[in-house]
Write a protein that holds these residues in place. Sequence first.
Motif, mmCIF file in Angstrom:
data_model
loop_
_atom_site.group_PDB
_atom_site.id
_atom_site.type_symbol
_atom_site.label_atom_id
_atom_site.label_comp_id
_atom_site.label_asym_id
_atom_site.label_seq_id
_atom_site.Cartn_x
_atom_site.Cartn_y
_atom_site.Cartn_z
ATOM 1 N N GLN A 254 6.077 2.698 7.006
ATOM 2 C CA GLN A 254 5.785 3.694 5.977
ATOM 3 C C GLN A 254 7.040 4.478 5.607
ATOM 4 O OE1 GLN A 254 2.806 6.571 7.083
ATOM 5 N NE2 GLN A 254 2.521 7.277 4.985
ATOM 6 N N ASN A 255 7.816 4.868 6.607
ATOM 7 C CA ASN A 255 9.052 5.609 6.334
ATOM 8 C C ASN A 255 10.055 4.761 5.566
ATOM 9 O OD1 ASN A 255 8.034 7.815 7.693
ATOM 10 N ND2 ASN A 255 9.009 7.316 9.634
ATOM 11 N N VAL A 256 10.156 3.478 5.919
ATOM 12 C CA VAL A 256 11.076 2.572 5.223
ATOM 13 C C VAL A 256 10.690 2.445 3.753
ATOM 14 C CG1 VAL A 256 11.743 0.136 5.013
ATOM 15 C CG2 VAL A 256 11.843 1.267 7.235
ATOM 16 N N CYS A 257 9.397 2.302 3.486
ATOM 17 C CA CYS A 257 8.932 2.155 2.105
ATOM 18 C C CYS A 257 9.161 3.438 1.307
ATOM 19 C CB CYS A 257 7.451 1.780 2.089
ATOM 20 S SG CYS A 257 7.122 0.109 2.702
ATOM 21 N N GLN A 258 8.928 4.572 1.906
ATOM 22 C CA GLN A 258 9.149 5.843 1.213
ATOM 23 C C GLN A 258 10.621 6.034 0.887
ATOM 24 O OE1 GLN A 258 7.362 8.639 3.954
ATOM 25 N NE2 GLN A 258 5.330 8.446 3.018
ATOM 26 N N ARG A 259 11.492 5.656 1.831
ATOM 27 C CA ARG A 259 12.930 5.757 1.582
ATOM 28 C C ARG A 259 13.368 4.807 0.475
ATOM 29 N NH1 ARG A 259 14.568 4.956 6.414
ATOM 30 N NH2 ARG A 259 15.022 2.730 6.235
ATOM 31 N N ALA A 260 12.812 3.586 0.491
ATOM 32 C CA ALA A 260 13.181 2.604 -0.535
ATOM 33 C C ALA A 260 12.759 3.075 -1.921
ATOM 34 C CB ALA A 260 12.548 1.252 -0.204
ATOM 35 N N LEU A 261 11.598 3.716 -2.026
ATOM 36 C CA LEU A 261 11.162 4.250 -3.318
ATOM 37 C C LEU A 261 12.143 5.283 -3.851
ATOM 38 C CD1 LEU A 261 7.296 4.741 -2.911
ATOM 39 C CD2 LEU A 261 8.452 3.231 -4.529
ATOM 40 N N LEU A 262 12.686 6.078 -2.962
ATOM 41 C CA LEU A 262 13.608 7.134 -3.375
ATOM 42 C C LEU A 262 14.996 6.591 -3.732
ATOM 43 C CD1 LEU A 262 12.703 9.850 -0.709
ATOM 44 C CD2 LEU A 262 12.118 9.885 -3.141
ATOM 45 N N LEU A 263 15.433 5.567 -3.022
ATOM 46 C CA LEU A 263 16.814 5.106 -3.162
ATOM 47 C C LEU A 263 16.984 3.927 -4.103
ATOM 48 C CD1 LEU A 263 18.018 5.385 0.555
ATOM 49 C CD2 LEU A 263 18.253 7.045 -1.288
ATOM 50 N N SER A 264 15.919 3.189 -4.379
ATOM 51 C CA SER A 264 16.036 2.018 -5.236
ATOM 52 C C SER A 264 16.131 2.447 -6.696
ATOM 53 C CB SER A 264 14.840 1.088 -5.040
ATOM 54 O OG SER A 264 14.954 -0.036 -5.876
ATOM 55 N N SER A 265 17.148 1.945 -7.402
ATOM 56 C CA SER A 265 17.366 2.339 -8.796
ATOM 57 C C SER A 265 16.649 1.431 -9.783
ATOM 58 C CB SER A 265 18.872 2.340 -9.106
ATOM 59 O OG SER A 265 19.437 1.063 -8.839
ATOM 60 N N SER A 266 16.118 0.298 -9.321
ATOM 61 C CA SER A 266 15.422 -0.631 -10.204
ATOM 62 C C SER A 266 13.928 -0.641 -9.885
ATOM 63 C CB SER A 266 15.992 -2.041 -10.055
ATOM 64 O OG SER A 266 15.762 -2.529 -8.746
ATOM 65 N N GLN A 267 13.165 -1.300 -10.740
ATOM 66 C CA GLN A 267 11.726 -1.371 -10.529
ATOM 67 C C GLN A 267 11.342 -2.350 -9.436
ATOM 68 O OE1 GLN A 267 10.666 1.619 -11.883
ATOM 69 N NE2 GLN A 267 8.809 0.378 -11.913
ATOM 70 N N GLU A 268 12.269 -3.229 -9.066
ATOM 71 C CA GLU A 268 12.030 -4.172 -7.977
ATOM 72 C C GLU A 268 12.934 -3.812 -6.811
ATOM 73 O OE1 GLU A 268 11.033 -8.754 -8.068
ATOM 74 O OE2 GLU A 268 13.215 -8.496 -8.116
ATOM 75 N N ILE A 269 12.332 -3.545 -5.670
ATOM 76 C CA ILE A 269 13.102 -3.135 -4.490
ATOM 77 C C ILE A 269 13.787 -4.349 -3.881
ATOM 78 C CG2 ILE A 269 12.910 -2.214 -2.143
ATOM 79 C CD1 ILE A 269 10.616 -0.471 -3.156
ATOM 80 N N GLN A 270 15.103 -4.274 -3.756
ATOM 81 C CA GLN A 270 15.881 -5.346 -3.147
ATOM 82 C C GLN A 270 15.984 -5.132 -1.636
ATOM 83 O OE1 GLN A 270 16.713 -7.927 -5.092
ATOM 84 N NE2 GLN A 270 15.738 -6.774 -6.773
ATOM 85 N N ALA A 271 16.361 -6.193 -0.924
ATOM 86 C CA ALA A 271 16.413 -6.135 0.540
ATOM 87 C C ALA A 271 17.338 -5.027 1.032
ATOM 88 C CB ALA A 271 16.852 -7.490 1.096
ATOM 89 N N HIS B 278 0.837 -1.206 0.000
ATOM 90 C CA HIS B 278 0.000 0.000 0.000
ATOM 91 C C HIS B 278 0.867 1.250 0.000
ATOM 92 C CE1 HIS B 278 -3.170 2.818 1.070
ATOM 93 N NE2 HIS B 278 -2.481 3.173 2.133
ATOM 94 N N PHE B 279 1.904 1.263 0.820
ATOM 95 C CA PHE B 279 2.774 2.440 0.890
ATOM 96 C C PHE B 279 3.584 2.624 -0.391
ATOM 97 C CE2 PHE B 279 2.758 1.590 5.697
ATOM 98 C CZ PHE B 279 1.688 2.454 5.887
ATOM 99 N N LEU B 280 3.903 1.528 -1.082
ATOM 100 C CA LEU B 280 4.636 1.628 -2.353
ATOM 101 C C LEU B 280 3.716 2.084 -3.484
ATOM 102 C CD1 LEU B 280 6.824 -1.595 -2.113
ATOM 103 C CD2 LEU B 280 7.562 0.769 -1.782
ATOM 104 N N ALA B 281 2.412 1.965 -3.279
ATOM 105 C CA ALA B 281 1.396 2.504 -4.193
ATOM 106 C C ALA B 281 1.578 2.031 -5.630
ATOM 107 C CB ALA B 281 1.406 4.032 -4.131
ATOM 108 N N GLY B 282 2.057 0.805 -5.809
ATOM 109 C CA GLY B 282 2.204 0.256 -7.150
ATOM 110 C C GLY B 282 3.354 0.830 -7.946
ATOM 111 N N GLN B 283 4.144 1.716 -7.343
ATOM 112 C CA GLN B 283 5.255 2.327 -8.087
ATOM 113 C C GLN B 283 6.385 1.329 -8.307
ATOM 114 O OE1 GLN B 283 6.368 6.371 -6.756
ATOM 115 N NE2 GLN B 283 4.604 6.265 -5.390
ATOM 116 N N LYS B 284 6.630 0.481 -7.314
ATOM 117 C CA LYS B 284 7.675 -0.537 -7.432
ATOM 118 C C LYS B 284 7.228 -1.787 -6.686
ATOM 119 C CE LYS B 284 11.600 2.599 -8.043
ATOM 120 N NZ LYS B 284 12.979 2.951 -7.619
ATOM 121 N N ALA B 285 7.792 -2.925 -7.099
ATOM 122 C CA ALA B 285 7.480 -4.195 -6.447
ATOM 123 C C ALA B 285 8.582 -4.553 -5.465
ATOM 124 C CB ALA B 285 7.328 -5.296 -7.495
ATOM 125 N N LEU B 286 8.284 -5.479 -4.571
ATOM 126 C CA LEU B 286 9.264 -5.969 -3.605
ATOM 127 C C LEU B 286 9.831 -7.298 -4.075
ATOM 128 C CD1 LEU B 286 7.193 -5.278 -0.377
ATOM 129 C CD2 LEU B 286 9.399 -4.205 -0.879
#
Length: 440
Positions: A363-380, A334-342
């Motif tokens: 929520q803060n972790v997901c928002q940070r991951a959206l900003l810092l992840s360079s690919s469409q799939e968020i890695q651990a 929900h927090f990733l809002a479909g912008q990227k997958a896990l």
Amino acid sequence: MLNLLVIDDNPAIGQALQTLFSLQGYQVHAATTAEQAWQLLAQHSMDLVLQDMNFAAGEMQGVQGKALFYQLQQDYPTIPVILMTAWTQLEMAVELVKAGATDYIAKPWDDQRLLLTVANALKLKVLTAQQQRREREQQAVFAGKDLCGLVFASSTMQQLVQMALQLAPANAAVLITGPNGAGKEGIANLLHANSPRKQKPFIKVNMGALPADLMEAELFGAEAGAYSGAHKTRIGRFEAADGGSLFLDEIGNLSLSGQAKLLRVLQSGEFERLGSSVTRTVDVRLISATNTDLTAAIAEGRFRQDLYYRVNVVQLALPALAERSEDILPLARHFLAGQKALSQAAEQRLLRYPWPGNVRELQNVCQRALLLSSSQEIQAEALGLPETPQNKRALDDISREQLQQALRQAEGVISRAASQLGISRQALYRRMEFYGIDAP
């Protein structure tokens, strides 16, 4: 017993995989051609497919395997498919994983990694089915209700939300308890939005953010000159909420004099602004929240017992996120809002983390991951969370409901239930002891 289908044109590989998985309690069916695979799929209810990418001598491009995968996905969309090959180019494997394949295993394979991959895929399948079932149940149970954007999958939260909806039409004061960041304000929103007062004001006050000397003026208002700096009349939150609802977050921070005034307004609906002798009357439904033990505050003389009984007509206890792990992944998506997958590894990292900051931290972790992840799939690694070793996971990271369901599906076979949950037999026994579940 869980059924696995192995599709590989080499009978020796089929036999090796049958031996490996049979020792873990799986029922393994082997096919050397696509035609045999379709026959087995028609005859048995398969839980997972291990599929080779090439089915003809000299074939190394994976064209046959690609066609078979897409046909499997079309005809059996709920069956996880793990691809296996020694020849297919990485680009094709990535394409098929993006298209819905669970994972990609290179030959020769590592037994332990393959077993873990299959166990995780089956566990994810169970969790997905549970989530889909709960979503259907939620749609039926909560039809016509305003859930105010609340996202949950756990039975604990479903029961809590049902209770809140049952209380919403009443005027009784409600006390919401729970740790910081768990979502107490969301429950307050739900209470107001489903009440007869929903068209009236809903005023929120964070008592923890107010200086003690301004709390009474904030709640009850003040006349001009009532205190230093009060140059004009101030309307209090009770007046502003007249006819609607008032949410007092962290009510335990209210001063004793403020508590006395709050008790009076709850009893009679009457109050005076600071610096005024004019008695005013309001009709307000009070919703309070706290992360502290108010009974301990009463014993220490910091909170009035008579006020406690007034604000705590009904209590809604919101559990910490770590106590409802089924909500973690739905909330994260929900927090990733479909912008990227896990990625699968990212999901496991989220599930193993203890979440001391609860939903707000997630929520803060997901928002940070959206900003810092360079690919469409968020890695651990992009989550910025420490790795929690498997043997140090919290005993309640798997709920009682998940544990009992895994044991039922495994027909009481401990090794099979443990594999399904992605933990060792010893870890499963520890969790059974933790929940008081007898060994079958």
